[in-house]
Scaffold this motif. Structure first.
Motif, short mmCIF file in Angstrom:
data_model
loop_
_atom_site.label_atom_id
_atom_site.label_comp_id
_atom_site.label_asym_id
_atom_site.label_seq_id
_atom_site.Cartn_x
_atom_site.Cartn_y
_atom_site.Cartn_z
N VAL A 93 0.56 -1.39 -0.18
CA VAL A 93 0.46 0.43 0.38
C VAL A 93 0.98 1.40 0.16
CG1 VAL A 93 -1.45 1.55 1.45
CG2 VAL A 93 -2.09 -1.24 1.05
N GLU A 94 2.14 0.81 0.84
CA GLU A 94 2.83 2.55 0.58
C GLU A 94 3.45 2.53 -0.14
OE1 GLU A 94 3.41 4.89 3.24
OE2 GLU A 94 1.94 3.69 4.45
N THR A 95 3.85 1.53 -1.13
CA THR A 95 4.78 1.79 -1.86
C THR A 95 3.52 2.06 -3.35
OG1 THR A 95 5.91 -0.40 -1.61
CG2 THR A 95 5.89 -0.04 -3.65
N ALA A 96 2.44 1.45 -3.56
CA ALA A 96 1.29 2.00 -4.48
C ALA A 96 1.25 3.94 -4.51
CB ALA A 96 0.34 0.90 -4.33
N LYS A 97 1.36 4.24 -3.15
CA LYS A 97 0.29 5.31 -2.40
C LYS A 97 2.37 6.17 -3.45
CE LYS A 97 -2.07 5.31 1.43
NZ LYS A 97 -1.39 5.59 3.16
N LEU A 98 3.03 5.82 -3.17
CA LEU A 98 4.21 6.13 -3.79
C LEU A 98 4.22 6.27 -4.70
CD1 LEU A 98 6.63 8.20 -2.77
CD2 LEU A 98 8.00 5.69 -2.16
N VAL A 99 4.13 5.31 -5.45
CA VAL A 99 4.13 5.26 -7.51
C VAL A 99 3.24 6.53 -7.48
CG1 VAL A 99 3.45 4.00 -8.88
CG2 VAL A 99 5.20 2.68 -7.48
N ARG A 130 -12.17 -4.93 -5.90
CA ARG A 130 -12.21 -3.60 -5.14
C ARG A 130 -11.22 -3.06 -6.25
NH1 ARG A 130 -11.14 -3.52 0.50
NH2 ARG A 130 -11.98 -1.00 0.49
N ASP A 131 -11.54 -1.03 -6.28
CA ASP A 131 -10.79 -0.32 -6.94
C ASP A 131 -9.19 -0.27 -5.98
OD1 ASP A 131 -10.53 1.81 -8.52
OD2 ASP A 131 -9.76 2.29 -6.87
N LEU A 132 -8.76 0.39 -6.74
CA LEU A 132 -7.16 0.07 -5.93
C LEU A 132 -6.63 1.51 -5.07
CD1 LEU A 132 -4.17 -0.52 -5.64
CD2 LEU A 132 -3.28 1.13 -7.17
N LEU A 189 -6.33 2.08 -1.07
CA LEU A 189 -5.13 2.34 -1.03
C LEU A 189 -6.12 3.10 0.59
CD1 LEU A 189 -2.99 3.02 -4.02
CD2 LEU A 189 -2.63 1.34 -2.50
N GLY A 190 -6.91 3.12 0.47
CA GLY A 190 -7.46 4.45 1.41
C GLY A 190 -7.50 5.73 1.31
N LEU A 191 -7.34 6.25 -0.71
CA LEU A 191 -7.21 7.34 -1.09
C LEU A 191 -8.89 7.66 -0.91
CD1 LEU A 191 -5.20 6.51 -4.20
CD2 LEU A 191 -4.74 7.52 -1.48
N ASP A 192 -9.55 9.09 -1.48
CA ASP A 192 -10.56 9.21 -0.94
C ASP A 192 -11.31 9.08 -3.23
OD1 ASP A 192 -10.50 10.81 1.17
OD2 ASP A 192 -9.85 12.12 0.31
N ASP A 193 -10.65 9.34 -3.61
CA ASP A 193 -10.91 8.79 -4.52
C ASP A 193 -10.60 7.40 -5.85
OD1 ASP A 193 -11.37 11.74 -5.53
OD2 ASP A 193 -9.38 11.98 -6.14
N THR A 194 -11.50 7.02 -6.85
CA THR A 194 -11.44 5.47 -7.18
C THR A 194 -10.00 6.12 -8.29
OG1 THR A 194 -13.43 5.79 -8.57
CG2 THR A 194 -13.60 4.50 -7.06
N LEU A 195 -9.37 4.68 -8.26
CA LEU A 195 -8.35 5.00 -9.73
C LEU A 195 -8.74 4.76 -11.18
CD1 LEU A 195 -5.16 4.06 -6.96
CD2 LEU A 195 -6.01 6.02 -8.63
N GLY A 196 -9.88 3.75 -11.40
CA GLY A 196 -10.47 3.23 -12.44
C GLY A 196 -9.55 1.93 -11.87
N ILE A 197 -8.60 1.27 -11.21
CA ILE A 197 -7.93 0.09 -11.42
C ILE A 197 -8.57 -0.88 -10.32
CG2 ILE A 197 -5.56 -1.08 -10.50
CD1 ILE A 197 -4.61 1.83 -12.24
N VAL A 198 -9.16 -2.08 -11.17
CA VAL A 198 -9.27 -2.79 -9.75
C VAL A 198 -8.76 -3.78 -9.53
CG1 VAL A 198 -11.46 -4.89 -9.88
CG2 VAL A 198 -11.84 -2.73 -11.49
#
Lengths: 365, 365
Positions: free
Chosen positions: B49-55, B76-78, B82-91
């Motif tokens: 999760v930390e890594t994906a947020k950094l990417v 679920r949407d990535l 990741l605990g973000l407010d927005d969806t990323l369009g990546i399931v």
């Protein structure tokens, strides 16, 4: 071994008297690894002598020639010039081009000058002869800004000849640029980078004590600074290196060079210094974004420095605060990093590179 | 730029759905550099999760997919995972092979296991799909000794597919192996290497406090050690890494894992520990030549550790004594070094490599 490392993967093949670099398959690399890398030393001042002695101790390296233009060295056996008991059967020559033409070397270790202006034609000759070069030239460590035209010329020539050109050392090349940059590898964010290097010049050789201005009056010190005869060559290059690879476009760089003045009498092996005499130098380079200092390099080299150390402070996420007690000793460390960088340079892609382009050097037997 | 760096010099070309690595001429590299590196995340635990947020914060990287087999994540949407407010369009998918076949990715960041045995088939699938992989697997950082057969298999597969495979992190991958090795680059000789890493586990997340045995009785702690359920995976790999690259053939390695026991009551966010309870772990690996300890790695991770720090002591010429105040924080630093290593892995030669084979990673924007 099947996990061939950096020094094993790209080797040099001599072909029509010029070097072609290519990647070898794993199975081919063993023979190449067993072959010694042939070294020519160019410049036999204190660093050159230390470097050559170290090369003699390495199983994978072989000295095949040495260049020095000074009358007390050219024409003598290298062993004698290095102060060894034995001769080496290698006569130091002042005719570099003749040596390059007659000896098939893989790399020149060049320790004959700091300023690119004064060594450019030497480097051209080496590169034109199809030989890789690793130089202690401080300006060559990151020449792309202050010496842009020369850098382009050397890069083009090196690519044309299929050889690699690297400038390195302990400073620049390690403690105030490459090591701080490497530490940022564990950072999610970097806000500022600050490096201190405080060296007790009293423990160093006479030329270094002279170089930092020990024994001068503050007036003469300032005069020499204004004539660019005093100051650490390469400090601004280190700053530009860090900024460049961190992706920071600095608004401006500020550089100050001040004397550190004796408050009481100090004695070294070479100088008796009185109150008011210069003990050495405080040379600071700062990179700004707007009014904020983003990168700060603080180099102090003076006789009797308290708490000599290297320290690196990275503000970021995570922040890193690192201290090297006593600091990394200059001359020995510079000779070491030059020699330890040889396999990486021989294996690297052609062109003018920086230490950032190559796998980090390390000690080897 | 004309002095193309490590990340610019070898790029990936997709061809017939597999990747071919080649060196590009300077003039060709600009376009490639402007293209984003396409990333798939494999494993969305805390580090993933930390890594994906950094990417997501990196201009040169683009997430094109994510794999996790757990029921609360797959489907679920990535962005939500990741605990973000927005969806990323990546399931997030639990079908890795389908994703690899449908998405053309440059690299997989794999954070789904420590032991090569448990991740081997995952790595095979990634490599077989022609995608580079960088993994936080501790054993993968230097698998050539303890996991020799697996290492050979992965290396052969990676060369066959033309992709690069790297295991890295902050430990192993940086503080107890790569950084000490890098420091020897300024040494003319190295006699011994000693590294300390003392971590206050009380400041770390619950799984880490559990991992070091906090709250156990010494009896249960020793039982779990004997079942290989406790101990820092990768410590011996770090030791083998250092020994290998310094050219030292160790006679033997000794490993000890002991509990650090509370002398008084200690409280963390997760545990109330009483005198006699285990606070954490003292894990030491030592490499011997005869009766002499040549390399010593001393890792202590326990609740309430005094003076948490990393320290590196190299005995040699020159000797180096370095201390990182507070130490390099684990999880954040591991996410950072994974992401900072991506360009180097994409540019590297095919095969199973170690951090020693690549230019040292650094922070980039």
């Amino acid at each position: 071994m099947f996990h061939s490392g950096g020094e094993e993967r790209g080797r040099c093949y001599r072909h029509n008297n010029s070097l072609y670099k290519m990647f070898v398959k794993a199975g081919d690399s063993k023979k190449m690894v067993d072959e010694k890398i042939k070294v020519i030393h160019y410049g036999l001042g204190p660093i050159g002598v230390e470097t050559a002695k170290l090369v003699l101790s390495k199983k994978n390296l072989q000295i095949v020639g040495a260049v020095d233009i000074s009358e007390d060295k050219a024409g003598r056996d290298l062993g004698a010039v290095l102060g060894l008991d034995d001769t080496l059967g290698i006569v130091v020559t002042d005719r570099a081009q003749d040596l390059f033409s007659s000896e098939s070397a893989d790399i020149v270790i060049h320790t004959a000058g700091s300023r690119i202006m004064t060594i450019y034609s030497q480097l051209e000759e080496i590169i034109g002869s199809g030989i890789n070069v690793i130089s202690s030239s401080e300006e060559l460590s990151f020449p792309f800004t202050a010496n842009e035209a020369s850098a382009k010329g050397l890069d083009a020539a090196a690519r044309e000849s299929g050889v690699t050109v690297l400038g390195t050392g302990v400073n620049p090349g390690f403690i105030m640029d490459a090591l701080p940059l490497y530490l940022t590898g564990v950072c999610k964010d970097v806000t500022t980078v600050r490096v201190e290097r405080y060296v007790d010049a009293g423990t160093r050789r006479l030329p270094l004590q002279r170089k930092v201005g020990a024994g001068l009056s503050p007036h003469v010190f300032r005069e020499r600074v204004s004539q660019k005869m005093l100051g650490h060559v390469g400090l601004v290059e280190s700053l530009q290196f860090v900024a460049h690879y961190l992706g920071i476009s600095l608004d401006r760089i500020e550089e100050t060079i001040d004397p550190v003045v004796a408050e009481q009498a100090v004695k070294t092996d070479y100088f008796d210094l009185n109150p008011g005499d210069v003990l050495g130098i405080k040379h600071i380079a700062q990179g700004f974004l707007g009014t904020s200092v983003i990168i700060s390099l603080d180099l102090r080299m003076y006789v009797g420095a308290d708490d000599p150390h290297d320290a690196i402070f990275i503000e970021g996420n995570p922040s890193i605060s690192l201290k090297v007690e006593g600091g990394v000793a200059g001359d020995q460390a510079t000779a070491a990093i030059l020699v330890n960088s040889v396999p990486g340079v021989v294996a690297a892609r052609p062109g003018l590179v920086t230490v950032k382009d190559l796998p980090a050097p390390h000690f080897y037997r």
